[in-house]
Design a protein around this motif. Sequence first.
Motif, PDB file in Angstrom:
ATOM      1  N   TYR A 115       8.390   2.412  -4.896  1.00 61.02           N
ATOM      2  CA  TYR A 115       7.368   1.366  -4.909  1.00 61.02           C
ATOM      3  C   TYR A 115       7.501   0.452  -6.119  1.00 61.02           C
ATOM      4  CZ  TYR A 115       5.212   3.244  -0.780  1.00 61.02           C
ATOM      5  OH  TYR A 115       4.989   3.634   0.521  1.00 61.02           O
ATOM      6  N   GLU A 116       8.074   0.945  -7.175  1.00 62.63           N
ATOM      7  CA  GLU A 116       8.392   0.043  -8.289  1.00 62.63           C
ATOM      8  C   GLU A 116       9.432  -0.967  -7.844  1.00 62.63           C
ATOM      9  OE1 GLU A 116       9.639   2.523 -11.483  1.00 62.63           O
ATOM     10  OE2 GLU A 116       7.605   2.977 -12.181  1.00 62.63           O
ATOM     11  N   ARG A 117      10.422  -0.504  -7.074  1.00 63.93           N
ATOM     12  CA  ARG A 117      11.450  -1.413  -6.554  1.00 63.93           C
ATOM     13  C   ARG A 117      10.849  -2.419  -5.572  1.00 63.93           C
ATOM     14  NH1 ARG A 117      13.958   1.915  -3.849  1.00 63.93           N
ATOM     15  NH2 ARG A 117      13.456   1.209  -1.750  1.00 63.93           N
ATOM     16  N   LEU A 118       9.970  -1.930  -4.678  1.00 72.32           N
ATOM     17  CA  LEU A 118       9.331  -2.831  -3.705  1.00 72.32           C
ATOM     18  C   LEU A 118       8.477  -3.885  -4.394  1.00 72.32           C
ATOM     19  CD1 LEU A 118       8.277  -0.286  -0.920  1.00 72.32           C
ATOM     20  CD2 LEU A 118      10.164  -1.923  -0.847  1.00 72.32           C
ATOM     21  N   ARG A 119       7.752  -3.469  -5.420  1.00 74.40           N
ATOM     22  CA  ARG A 119       6.913  -4.437  -6.136  1.00 74.40           C
ATOM     23  C   ARG A 119       7.761  -5.462  -6.877  1.00 74.40           C
ATOM     24  NH1 ARG A 119       3.890   0.404  -7.055  1.00 74.40           N
ATOM     25  NH2 ARG A 119       1.876   0.327  -5.969  1.00 74.40           N
ATOM     26  N   LYS A 120       8.861  -4.989  -7.438  1.00 78.17           N
ATOM     27  CA  LYS A 120       9.749  -5.923  -8.139  1.00 78.17           C
ATOM     28  C   LYS A 120      10.360  -6.912  -7.157  1.00 78.17           C
ATOM     29  CE  LYS A 120      13.612  -6.214 -11.363  1.00 78.17           C
ATOM     30  NZ  LYS A 120      14.234  -7.325 -10.643  1.00 78.17           N
ATOM     31  N   GLU A 121      10.786  -6.408  -5.983  1.00 81.23           N
ATOM     32  CA  GLU A 121      11.364  -7.294  -4.968  1.00 81.23           C
ATOM     33  C   GLU A 121      10.318  -8.297  -4.495  1.00 81.23           C
ATOM     34  OE1 GLU A 121      12.716  -4.633  -1.998  1.00 81.23           O
ATOM     35  OE2 GLU A 121      14.548  -4.061  -3.080  1.00 81.23           O
ATOM     36  N   ARG A 122       9.082  -7.830  -4.323  1.00 81.27           N
ATOM     37  CA  ARG A 122       8.016  -8.731  -3.892  1.00 81.27           C
ATOM     38  C   ARG A 122       7.753  -9.795  -4.949  1.00 81.27           C
ATOM     39  NH1 ARG A 122       2.386  -9.159  -4.225  1.00 81.27           N
ATOM     40  NH2 ARG A 122       1.375  -9.826  -2.281  1.00 81.27           N
ATOM     41  N   GLU A 123       7.747  -9.394  -6.204  1.00 81.42           N
ATOM     42  CA  GLU A 123       7.537 -10.351  -7.285  1.00 81.42           C
ATOM     43  C   GLU A 123       8.694 -11.349  -7.367  1.00 81.42           C
ATOM     44  OE1 GLU A 123       5.486 -12.216 -10.310  1.00 81.42           O
ATOM     45  OE2 GLU A 123       4.831 -10.655  -8.919  1.00 81.42           O
ATOM     46  N   ASP A 124       9.918 -10.853  -7.159  1.00 80.65           N
ATOM     47  CA  ASP A 124      11.083 -11.748  -7.173  1.00 80.65           C
ATOM     48  C   ASP A 124      10.987 -12.769  -6.048  1.00 80.65           C
ATOM     49  OD1 ASP A 124      12.062 -10.397  -9.340  1.00 80.65           O
ATOM     50  OD2 ASP A 124      13.493  -9.173  -8.219  1.00 80.65           O
ATOM     51  N   VAL A 137       0.861  -1.180   0.000  1.00 83.88           N
ATOM     52  CA  VAL A 137       0.000   0.000   0.000  1.00 83.88           C
ATOM     53  C   VAL A 137       0.896   1.228   0.000  1.00 83.88           C
ATOM     54  CG1 VAL A 137      -1.799   1.258   1.220  1.00 83.88           C
ATOM     55  CG2 VAL A 137      -1.788  -1.250   1.258  1.00 83.88           C
ATOM     56  N   GLU A 138       0.721   2.038  -1.000  1.00 87.83           N
ATOM     57  CA  GLU A 138       1.568   3.228  -1.120  1.00 87.83           C
ATOM     58  C   GLU A 138       1.181   4.269  -0.084  1.00 87.83           C
ATOM     59  OE1 GLU A 138       2.000   4.886  -4.958  1.00 87.83           O
ATOM     60  OE2 GLU A 138       2.151   2.951  -5.990  1.00 87.83           O
ATOM     61  N   GLU A 177      10.765   9.952  -6.851  1.00 90.42           N
ATOM     62  CA  GLU A 177      11.387   9.062  -5.861  1.00 90.42           C
ATOM     63  C   GLU A 177      10.366   8.085  -5.280  1.00 90.42           C
ATOM     64  OE1 GLU A 177      13.106  11.631  -3.003  1.00 90.42           O
ATOM     65  OE2 GLU A 177      14.719  12.347  -4.323  1.00 90.42           O
ATOM     66  N   HIS A 178       9.165   8.588  -5.034  1.00 94.63           N
ATOM     67  CA  HIS A 178       8.098   7.729  -4.504  1.00 94.63           C
ATOM     68  C   HIS A 178       7.771   6.609  -5.487  1.00 94.63           C
ATOM     69  CE1 HIS A 178       4.393   6.872  -2.215  1.00 94.63           C
ATOM     70  NE2 HIS A 178       3.847   6.643  -3.401  1.00 94.63           N
ATOM     71  N   ARG A 179       7.638   6.943  -6.745  1.00 96.70           N
ATOM     72  CA  ARG A 179       7.319   5.943  -7.766  1.00 96.70           C
ATOM     73  C   ARG A 179       8.431   4.911  -7.889  1.00 96.70           C
ATOM     74  NH1 ARG A 179       6.608   9.123 -11.478  1.00 96.70           N
ATOM     75  NH2 ARG A 179       8.607   8.986 -12.551  1.00 96.70           N
ATOM     76  N   ARG A 180       9.668   5.376  -7.926  1.00 99.74           N
ATOM     77  CA  ARG A 180      10.797   4.436  -8.038  1.00 99.74           C
ATOM     78  C   ARG A 180      10.862   3.507  -6.831  1.00 99.74           C
ATOM     79  NH1 ARG A 180      15.761   8.330 -10.208  1.00 99.74           N
ATOM     80  NH2 ARG A 180      14.950   8.623 -12.336  1.00 99.74           N
TER      81      ARG A 180
END
Length: 402
Positions: free
Chosen positions: A251-260, A91-92, A246-249
């Motif tokens: 959460y994009e990183r968090l989502r990628k880590e979660r997907e990984d 959740v952002e 910065e906020h977008r980057r």
Amino acid sequence: MDAEKVNQLKQFINLCKSNPSILSDPSLSFFRDYLESLGCKLPESAYEPGESARDKSKSYVVDESDEDMDDKVEEPRPREVAEEEEESEIVESDIELEGEIVEPDNDPPQKMGDPSVEVTEESRDASQEAKAKGMEAIAEGNLEEAIEHLSQAILLNPTSAIMYATRASVYIKMKKPNAAIRDANAALEINPDSAKGYKSRGMARAMLGQWEEAAKDLHVASKLDYDEEISAVLKKVEPNAHKIEEHRRKYERLRKEREDRKIQRERQRRRAEAQAAYEKAKKEEQSSSSRRAGGMPGGFPGGMPGGFPGGMPGGFSGGMPGGCPGGMPGGFPGGGMPGGMPNVDYSKILNDPELMAAFKDPEVMAALQDVMKNPANLAKHQANPKVAPIITKMMGKFAGPQ
């Protein structure tokens, strides 16, 4: 094991398949117990009268092997599966932004010029005069009047990017960002290098809180024609644009880590399932091998224990009609061949292909069982050419040495 005994065992198993009631012989109770300990379900005919598989079930509850118990224990869910369920959606968080924004204007679109109209010198001059009146109205603060004069100028010369950009700047002063964006877009369609078009659109987007888009337009405008007003607006727009980026980057990183992590858990789950399946198959193979290696407890030394099971109870009193007078000494009691039939070699029956084939015939087996229940029923089977010779031959095998 001795090959001859193995063959006898095989023939005995075939005989049990064709006539399970043979197993009701008390002397074969050890064999029934062994089969049940392996989880086999025997038919009711395999038990003595009054006894059933339910009577035996309790005695085997404590005899279940560790391997069987392992199969019944519910396997715990893999840790990675639990983690996947516990890991909630990302959740952002809110972004703390600075600067004022205005409510979008939803007025009907303003009048736009027709770019296909041929502009004459007279029209061009008249357009300039209307623009001049509009600039005077702006200076006097009469913004509505300025919009009327500038709209007239656009209709007279719809090919002028500066006319649209100028009217866009008035809409900005009137806090009508959507109208300003429409004019700025028209100006940029006519002249993609219109600094005033980028400036007006950037300022209008900033009013709507479109910080990143506003920063891009204002940077382009600054490169084309820098002025202090652009710089002042950028100082308010850029911090918000950076925070959003910065906020977008993040959460994009968090989502990628979660997907990984999800992909990694799936791989681990598949490996764990494959390993569990392999271990289970290996354990079952080892168990099966040990059971095969153990064979039939005690073997069949000295022939079939307890005589020919499931024999003809009660004997054939009074002899067999049509032959074999005097009956069979000692009869065929259900417990085997007691006393009356000394030294009977049961391997002669198991090694007789004709008898073994007959035991697989349902009609023959039904007749034999009928006679076993009541020897008096022998008479009604004497006329059956398939059954009578088998009974006569069996009696000949049991007659012993002459």
